[in-house]
Every structure is written in structure tokens, then in C-alpha cells.
Design a protein around this motif. Structure first.
Motif, PDB file in Angstrom:
ATOM      1  N   ILE A  58     -12.404   0.085   4.779  1.00 43.19           N
ATOM      2  CA  ILE A  58     -11.023  -0.095   5.251  1.00 43.19           C
ATOM      3  C   ILE A  58     -10.404   1.002   5.112  1.00 43.19           C
ATOM      4  CG2 ILE A  58      -8.966  -1.038   4.830  1.00 43.19           C
ATOM      5  CD1 ILE A  58     -10.175  -3.680   4.054  1.00 43.19           C
ATOM      6  N   ASN A  59     -10.473   1.772   4.241  1.00 43.12           N
ATOM      7  CA  ASN A  59      -9.930   3.270   3.969  1.00 43.12           C
ATOM      8  C   ASN A  59     -10.419   4.150   4.738  1.00 43.12           C
ATOM      9  OD1 ASN A  59      -8.482   2.109   1.883  1.00 43.12           O
ATOM     10  ND2 ASN A  59      -9.667   3.023   0.086  1.00 43.12           N
ATOM     11  N   LYS A  60     -11.596   4.193   4.978  1.00 42.71           N
ATOM     12  CA  LYS A  60     -12.155   5.165   5.914  1.00 42.71           C
ATOM     13  C   LYS A  60     -11.745   5.000   7.382  1.00 42.71           C
ATOM     14  CE  LYS A  60     -16.533   6.796   7.989  1.00 42.71           C
ATOM     15  NZ  LYS A  60     -18.094   6.636   8.054  1.00 42.71           N
ATOM     16  N   TYR A  61     -11.413   3.738   7.847  1.00 45.70           N
ATOM     17  CA  TYR A  61     -10.914   3.361   9.059  1.00 45.70           C
ATOM     18  C   TYR A  61      -9.590   3.649   9.010  1.00 45.70           C
ATOM     19  CZ  TYR A  61      -8.186   0.091  12.181  1.00 45.70           C
ATOM     20  OH  TYR A  61      -7.491  -0.299  13.019  1.00 45.70           O
ATOM     21  N   ALA A  62      -8.857   3.462   8.080  1.00 49.14           N
ATOM     22  CA  ALA A  62      -7.284   3.362   8.020  1.00 49.14           C
ATOM     23  C   ALA A  62      -6.666   4.873   7.876  1.00 49.14           C
ATOM     24  CB  ALA A  62      -6.579   2.586   7.062  1.00 49.14           C
TER      25      ALA A  62
ATOM     26  N   PRO B  39      -8.625  -6.300   9.063  1.00 48.76           N
ATOM     27  CA  PRO B  39      -7.849  -5.263   9.517  1.00 48.76           C
ATOM     28  C   PRO B  39      -8.855  -3.957   9.849  1.00 48.76           C
ATOM     29  CG  PRO B  39      -7.185  -5.931   7.204  1.00 48.76           C
ATOM     30  CD  PRO B  39      -8.218  -6.742   7.700  1.00 48.76           C
ATOM     31  N   SER B  40     -10.010  -3.955   9.468  1.00 45.08           N
ATOM     32  CA  SER B  40     -11.008  -2.882   9.843  1.00 45.08           C
ATOM     33  C   SER B  40     -11.688  -3.334  11.333  1.00 45.08           C
ATOM     34  CB  SER B  40     -11.968  -2.876   8.771  1.00 45.08           C
ATOM     35  OG  SER B  40     -13.038  -4.124   8.689  1.00 45.08           O
ATOM     36  N   GLY B  41     -11.343  -4.426  11.897  1.00 43.46           N
ATOM     37  CA  GLY B  41     -11.911  -4.629  13.230  1.00 43.46           C
ATOM     38  C   GLY B  41     -12.902  -5.639  13.232  1.00 43.46           C
ATOM     39  N   ASP B  42     -13.385  -6.451  12.278  1.00 40.49           N
ATOM     40  CA  ASP B  42     -14.363  -7.189  12.204  1.00 40.49           C
ATOM     41  C   ASP B  42     -14.005  -8.665  12.528  1.00 40.49           C
ATOM     42  OD1 ASP B  42     -16.052  -5.291  11.492  1.00 40.49           O
ATOM     43  OD2 ASP B  42     -15.695  -5.342   9.556  1.00 40.49           O
ATOM     44  N   ILE B  43     -14.569  -9.587  13.396  1.00 41.01           N
ATOM     45  CA  ILE B  43     -14.230 -10.806  13.587  1.00 41.01           C
ATOM     46  C   ILE B  43     -14.612 -11.797  12.476  1.00 41.01           C
ATOM     47  CG2 ILE B  43     -14.631 -12.777  15.157  1.00 41.01           C
ATOM     48  CD1 ILE B  43     -14.355 -11.118  17.566  1.00 41.01           C
ATOM     49  N   LEU B  44     -13.841 -12.402  11.896  1.00 41.59           N
ATOM     50  CA  LEU B  44     -14.069 -13.113  10.806  1.00 41.59           C
ATOM     51  C   LEU B  44     -14.504 -14.746  11.019  1.00 41.59           C
ATOM     52  CD1 LEU B  44     -11.378 -11.913   8.186  1.00 41.59           C
ATOM     53  CD2 LEU B  44     -13.667 -11.141   8.287  1.00 41.59           C
ATOM     54  N   THR B  45     -13.826 -15.167  11.982  1.00 38.88           N
ATOM     55  CA  THR B  45     -13.905 -16.527  12.459  1.00 38.88           C
ATOM     56  C   THR B  45     -13.119 -16.878  13.729  1.00 38.88           C
ATOM     57  OG1 THR B  45     -14.013 -18.879  11.789  1.00 38.88           O
ATOM     58  CG2 THR B  45     -12.228 -17.535  10.985  1.00 38.88           C
ATOM     59  N   SER B  46     -13.538 -17.748  14.586  1.00 38.16           N
ATOM     60  CA  SER B  46     -12.974 -18.394  15.694  1.00 38.16           C
ATOM     61  C   SER B  46     -12.430 -19.676  15.227  1.00 38.16           C
ATOM     62  CB  SER B  46     -13.831 -18.418  16.843  1.00 38.16           C
ATOM     63  OG  SER B  46     -13.071 -18.769  17.926  1.00 38.16           O
TER      64      SER B  46
END
Length: 546
Positions: free
Chosen positions: A264-268, A500-507
């Protein structure tokens, strides 16, 4: 409206001139047409003298009840009351002839046609003046109280900061000046004005009172500000003067979360760390079916007390209980509201965009039973979604603007995310919506027909593009307290949870066709979803279970 009598007009000024060998007061309508004729009747409601020819047409063509008596028993000609333009529309310069009870607003004929055609309670002023002006005395007392408060603020010298005090005194002085001017004019109209003029003056008084109260409330809130000075002692000053590092910080992460936090820190590109996100599941608690003839909901949010505020395509804002029971309180706008957000306590902000109207309305929900307009921000862009960036600024998604997300502060100033390079794409209405994740300075935008969700870090400018078979025609989006993004996937009839890092957790299946708008409560325990498909419109409330 009352007839105007001018000293230079002999016909109107000399009320007892002879006509055809007879003397008496002149007929006002005939006088306007340069046809001298004596008046037999006098309309107390309109303050007009009438001849027998005009008496009947007067009651037919002027709406409302008219108190008509003999001209010989009438008072002498009424004094002229110069309304100083208060009886005219500022936009169209025409006389006020209607009063919209939905908006608490006076309207000319053009305003009534352009802005109030769909209002439920648009009344002719001529009819309303029959109800009297018994509350003028009450308004006068309220004016005096407001004036006393303004004077108190002018003379309050408890604050030692001279610059701040001068600013406060200037605001209070302006408020007092406005009240003094309106009060003196009120006395004249109340004494010599017609019933219509008194009614218009009453509405002006209400508006001026609201403006003065806002100023005074702002001054009262300033009293709660605390000013502090930090004084360093000599030891600290000595340490600060050293050129080499005097210490270093060692941070140890819990191994369970270290990988996710680092990603997350790398992404943000920021040290701000949201709570680790986990997939949720939904438990439906309440379902409300919406009839086809009813308007559909375009925006939703939770209030701090758990109640729900909503806007619909019938230009209304309304409040619902935590069981989706609609409360008997609403506010009607002149143009279409698009979205709503609660930004502090029970203060809400609503985007308005339709035709030439581009605005953000700031309102306050009081005890769940009143919605009061506090301020309208006229802006230069068409907005759709809205959410807070901080206490003073909103993030909005736009349409018909090459910048799909912008910032707007409480003064209506529009600014841009200078570190973000948005794609060269101008979205049209209903093609994109958005939200904002404060913990990692990230704008989230949906692209409906590209089946894509974009994440833009406003500090580093980094862009994340998210495409997935579970994201089909994404519409509204909101953010939970842990930083999770919840997106309405219209074609898959679901809500997609994204980290927040752009990964889909669930639908999450919401058992409704075409979810359109979504909101999550402040504590992250509940979610509300609505759709917009005719024939199957629903509003659903869920428990969020982790």
C-alpha cells in the motif's frame, strides 16, 4: 400592487378634481389610460379607486378576494411607497406575482415558468395577501434581537488579538447596518404599504434575518477558537541547532500485515496507512420497493446518528430513518440534484447540475425534522458525485469537463489535482462517478462504458487501472472507514469491494437489477444500495459483516 401617485401627475394627485361637473376621486385604471372618470368604489386590498365599468373586471382579472367598498368612505389617497426594487426579481427585473412555498421564494412570471413549474405549492401573491400579515410584529421582534446580538459582537473586546477583533467587528457592523436599513424601510411599508407590499416585505425580512443569523452564528463559533503559542526552552533550542542527526527512528511492523502495508505504501507514495482491508459479506435487514411512478434515488449518504439522507430526480432532498421510513421533511431544489454527502455533524452538501445551473448547495439537517439551506456555491463546472477531501474542501466528479475530478472549497473556488495526469477523455452525464480515499490521498473514478475503475494518487500522480470480469458498467462508488472501495457494478447486479491498493476483494450479490448508488455508514457496519431500473426499483439496507 398599489397604484403609484406622483406629484407631477395632475390626474392622480388632485383626487377631487371635477369630471363632467361632478367632483370626487378618480378611477385609477381609467387614469392610466388618460380617460378621466370618477370612482364609485375603492378596493382596500389593492389600494385602487374604481369606476363602475372597471369594478367587475377588477375582481375577475386580479386573482384573490377583494375587499371593495364605497369610494366616498375610503381613506384619502395612499402615500407612495417606493419599494426600492424589492418588489422585483433581480434576474428578470419584473414584479413578483407568485410565491413558492416549497422554496420559500418570491417569483416573477418568468421565474415561475423556468424554475417552479413542478413545484407543488406555487401560489399567487394576490391570494396569499388575504391571509394577512399578523406575523409582521413577530418578525420585527426577531429583527431587534438579531440587531442586539450584532451590537454585542461589535462591542465585545474580550479577545486580545486586534486584527481578528477588527475583522469580527467589521462583520458585525455590516450585519447591523443591513438590519438598520431593512428595519427603517419595514416601518414605512408597514405603515403606508398595500397588502401586497407588506407581504413582499415580510419575505424580504425573513431572508435578511437568515443572512444575519448566519453571520452571527459564525461569530459565535469563532469564540470557541483556542490560540496557543509554543515556547521552546534553551535546551531544545540547543538540540535544534545541531547539524548532525541526534537520533533515528526504528519502526517494526507486525509480520501479519507487513506485506500488505508495504504494498500500500509503495502504491500510495505516502506514510499514511489505512487499516488492513478484509472481504465483507452482506446481511439484508430492510427492503423498500419503489413504485414505477415514484422518482428514483440519485444519491445517498448516512448521517452521524444513523439516519439516511437522499436526493432524487424529482428535485427533492429527504431523510429516512434507520429502517428506511421516510420522514416528513424534505427540501425542493430549482434544478436536478445529483449526489449528496454528509461532511460534518449534520451538514450536507448536494451537487446541482441541469441546464445552465451549476452549483453546490450546503444544507443542515436539524433533529431530523428540518432541512435548511445555509449557502449556495455557484461554480463553473458540471458536478455529479461529491465527497469530502477535508473540513473545507470537496472532491467532485465532473461531466462535460476535460478534468474528470476537481476540488471545490467552501467559497466555491474550483481547483485541480496538479500532480495527476488524467486521460484526455471528457465524460458525459452518467458516464463517470467518483469518490476519494483520504488516508492515501487517492481519487477513485469509474468509467461506465470502459468497464474500468481508475485510482489516482494525488501526491505521486501514480495511476492504477482496474479491469475485471466482475466489473461491468461501474456506476457509483464510496469508501468505507478501512479504505475499502465499494463500486456499483450495474450489469452484474453486484457491489464490488476493492482494496486501496487496487485488488478486488470480493463481489457482493445485492439481489437487485442494476445497482446505481451506494453508501457505507461511518462505523462501517451498514450499507445502503438503490437502483434506477423502471419496474424493479428497490432500496436495500444491509449489515456489513467481516
Amino acid at each position: 400592487m398599489a397604484a403609484k401617485f406622483n406629484k407631477g401627475d395632475v390626474m392622480l394627485d388632485n383626487a377631487d378634481d371635477a369630471v363632467g361637473g361632478r367632483s370626487g376621486k378618480k378611477c385609477d385604471p381609467c387614469g392610466h389610460q388618460k380617460r378621466p372618470s370618477l370612482a364609485d368604489q375603492f378596493c382596500k386590498t389593492c389600494s385602487e379607486f374604481l369606476c363602475s365599468d372597471y369594478c367587475e373586471s377588477h375582481t375577475i382579472y386580479k386573482a384573490g378576494d377583494h375587499d371593495i367598498g364605497l369610494a366616498s368612505e375610503a381613506e384619502s389617497v395612499k402615500k407612495v411607497v417606493d419599494m426600492k426594487g424589492l418588489d422585483r426579481c433581480l434576474e428578470h427585473k419584473k414584479l413578483f406575482v407568485f410565491f413558492c412555498e416549497d422554496h420559500d421564494d418570491l417569483c416573477c412570471e418568468i421565474c415561475a415558468l423556468a424554475y417552479h413549474r413542478k413545484c407543488d405549492n406555487l401560489q399567487e401573491v394576490a391570494k396569499l395577501v388575504q391571509e394577512g400579515n399578523s406575523d409582521m410584529l413577530t418578525l420585527n421582534k426577531e429583527f431587534e434581537r438579531a440587531k442586539e446580538q450584532a451590537i454585542k459582537k461589535m462591542t465585545d473586546t474580550t479577545n486580545k488579538e486586534e486584527i481578528r477583533q477588527e475583522s469580527r467587528q467589521l462583520e458585525a457592523n455590516l450585519a447591523k447596518g443591513s438590519l438598520d436599513m431593512t428595519r427603517s424601510f419595514f416601518v414605512v411599508v408597514n405603515k403606508d404599504g398595500s397588502a401586497t407590499e407588506k407581504f413582499i416585505m415580510k419575505q424580504v425580512l425573513k431572508k435578511r434575518l437568515q443572512e444575519s443569523r448566519r453571520v452571527i452564528e459564525g461569530l459565535l463559533q469563532d469564540d470557541h477558537a483556542v490560540y496557543m503559542n509554543l515556547v521552546w526552552n534553551e535546551t531544545v533550542k540547543c538540540l535544534l541547532s545541531l547539524k548532525e542527526n541526534i537520533c533515528h527512528l526504528v519502526v517494526r511492523y507486525d509480520e501479519q500485515y507487513v506485506d500488505e502495508l508495504l504494498s500500500i505504501n509503495k502504491y500510495a507514495g505516502t506514510d499514511k496507512q489505512p487499516f488492513p482491508c478484509t472481504p465483507v459479506r452482506l446481511e439484508v435487514t430492510t427492503t423498500m420497493r419503489i413504485a414505477d411512478e415514484e422518482p428514483f434515488i440519485t444519491g445517498l449518504d448516512f448521517l452521524p446518528d444513523g439516519m439516511i439522507v437522499a436526493v432524487n430526480n424529482n428535485r427533492k432532498c429527504f431523510v429516512m430513518s434507520d429502517t428506511l421510513q421516510k420522514l416528513d421533511v424534505n427540501y425542493t431544489f430549482k434544478a436536478l440534484p445529483r449526489d449528496v454527502t454528509c461532511y460534518s455533524d449534520n451538514n450536507i452538501a448536494i451537487t446541482i447540475s441541469s441546464g445552465d445551473v451549476r452549483a453546490i448547495c450546503l444544507l443542515k439537517v436539524c433533529n431530523g425534522n428540518t432541512i435548511t439551506l445555509m449557502k449556495t456555491l455557484t461554480i463553473s463546472t458540471y458536478c455529479f458525485s461529491i465527497c469530502p477531501l477535508n473540513d473545507r474542501t470537496f472532491v467532485v466528479s465532473t461531466w462535460n469537463d476535460p478534468r474528470p475530478a476537481r476540488m471545490i472549497d467552501m467559497d466555491g473556488k474550483v481547483s485541480d489535482f496538479n500532480n495527476v495526469q488524467f486521460p484526455e477523455k471528457t465524460y458525459m452525464i452518467n458516464e463517470s462517478r467518483g469518490t476519494y480515499i483520504p488516508s492515501i490521498n487517492t481519487v477513485v473514478l469509474t468509467a461506465r462504458y470502459a468497464n474500468t475503475v481508475y485510482l489516482y494518487n494525488t501526491v505521486t500522480g501514480m495511476e492504477t487501472e482496474l479491469k475485471d470480469r466482475r466489473i461491468r458498467e461501474p456506476r457509483d462508488a464510496c469508501v468505507g472507514p478501512d479504505g475499502s472501495i465499494f463500486v456499483c457494478s450495474q450489469k452484474s447486479n453486484s457491489i464490488v469491494q476493492i482494496s486501496p491498493s487496487g485488488d478486488i476483494l470480493t463481489s457482493l450479490n445485492v439481489d437487485m437489477r442494476g445497482p446505481y448508488t451506494v453508501a457505507v455508514s461511518r462505523d462501517g457496519s451498514r450499507m445502503i444500495v438503490s437502483n434506477s431500473l423502471s419496474g424493479s426499483m428497490k432500496l436495500k439496507l444491509f449489515n456489513l459483516i467481516k
